[in-house]
Design an enzyme around this catalytic site. Structure first.
Site, PDB file in Angstrom:
ATOM      1  N   CYS A  95       0.801  -1.226   0.000  1.00  0.00           N
ATOM      2  CA  CYS A  95       0.000   0.000   0.000  1.00  0.00           C
ATOM      3  C   CYS A  95       0.842   1.290   0.000  1.00  0.00           C
ATOM      4  CB  CYS A  95      -1.008  -0.049   1.148  1.00  0.00           C
ATOM      5  SG  CYS A  95      -2.372   1.086   0.885  1.00  0.00           S
ATOM      6  N   HIS A 195      -3.796  -5.388   2.214  1.00  0.00           N
ATOM      7  CA  HIS A 195      -3.504  -5.587   3.639  1.00  0.00           C
ATOM      8  C   HIS A 195      -4.216  -6.854   4.081  1.00  0.00           C
ATOM      9  CE1 HIS A 195      -2.212  -1.349   4.146  1.00  0.00           C
ATOM     10  NE2 HIS A 195      -3.255  -1.002   3.434  1.00  0.00           N
TER      11      HIS A 195
END
Ligand code: GLN
Length: 240
Positions: A95, A195
């Site tokens: 990310c 995630h």
């Protein structure tokens, strides 16, 4: 003893959604197989030895933390990361970390520099954040497999024309919500928005990263029941 030498980059700044859990999984899967595991870290101002680690890891972060990290990473670690990637070390970035692998991350009129380990850029465009469960199909040199996780990013990432994504979006938004691709893979440099943390939900990927980092082939572990259940649950959440 064969040892996986992992370097956690900016661990205290780049760790949202418990991304540090990725390190715990790599450690466990090495130790359960009788492989050594060494954890080092490098943060603001620290130099990096490209030869000293087999796998460099960076998690996700808030925009404000990314700003500090971006400038420092280019200044103190960019050259070493390129040298490490050139010799085949694994770089895994999630990310916010993924966004900083590219050329730049543009937000609010500011352009944060990236280390340029992959040809991509990220822009904070008007529009909603891209949030939700996500599943992709990725081929890391074995057979195509599913990676499932959770994404939450304001930035939209665009790959250069010569760059390969990590996978094809099966469900969710991916790099930019438009082109149907997620993440990036250039040799052993891997970036993804997922995630979960990523690796506890996708232990096949953890094992594959260990293989790539050490140049070994791993036998499956005898009891991955809990891990398989975590993967199945992440896939169900994404509807895949
Ligand atoms: N701050 C970045 C964004 O919102 C990355 C967020 C994250 O790491 N989850 O795009």
């Amino acid at each position: 003893m064969t040892t996986l030498r992992l370097c956690a980059l900016y661990a205290e700044l780049m760790n949202i959604y418990a991304d540090r859990g990725n390190i715990a999984v790599l450690r466990a899967r090495c130790e359960w197989r009788g492989l050594g595991f060494e954890l080092a870290s490098a943060s603001l101002g620290d130099p990096l030895d490209p030869e000293a680690h087999d796998l460099f890891y960076m998690g996700g972060g808030q925009d404000r933390d990314q700003a500090a990290v971006a400038h420092d990473m280019v200044a103190t670690k960019g050259e070493a990361l390129h040298a490490a990637a050139d010799r085949g070390a694994v770089v895994l970035a999630v990310c916010g970390g993924y966004q900083l692998l590219g050329q730049w991350y543009e937000l609010g009129g500011e352009r944060l520099p990236g280390v340029g380990l992959a040809d991509l850029h990220t822009v904070r465009e008007p529009g909603p954040r891209l949030i939700g469960n996500c599943a992709i199909e990725a081929d890391l040199g074995t057979a195509p497999r599913v990676i499932a996780g959770f994404e939450n990013h304001g930035g939209r990432t665009y790959l250069g024309s010569g760059e390969r994504p990590l996978g094809k979006v099966l469900s969710g938004h991916g790099n930019n919500g438009r082109d149907g691709f997620e993440g990036v893979r250039r040799r052993n440099v891997i970036g993804t928005y997922l995630h979960g943390p990523l690796l506890p939900k996708n232990v096949w990927l953890a094992d594959r990263l260990i293989e790539l980092a050490l140049g070994v082939e791993l036998e499956p572990l005898p009891d991955d029941g809990l891990e398989a259940a975590a993967h199945a649950s992440a896939r169900r959440a994404a509807g895949v």
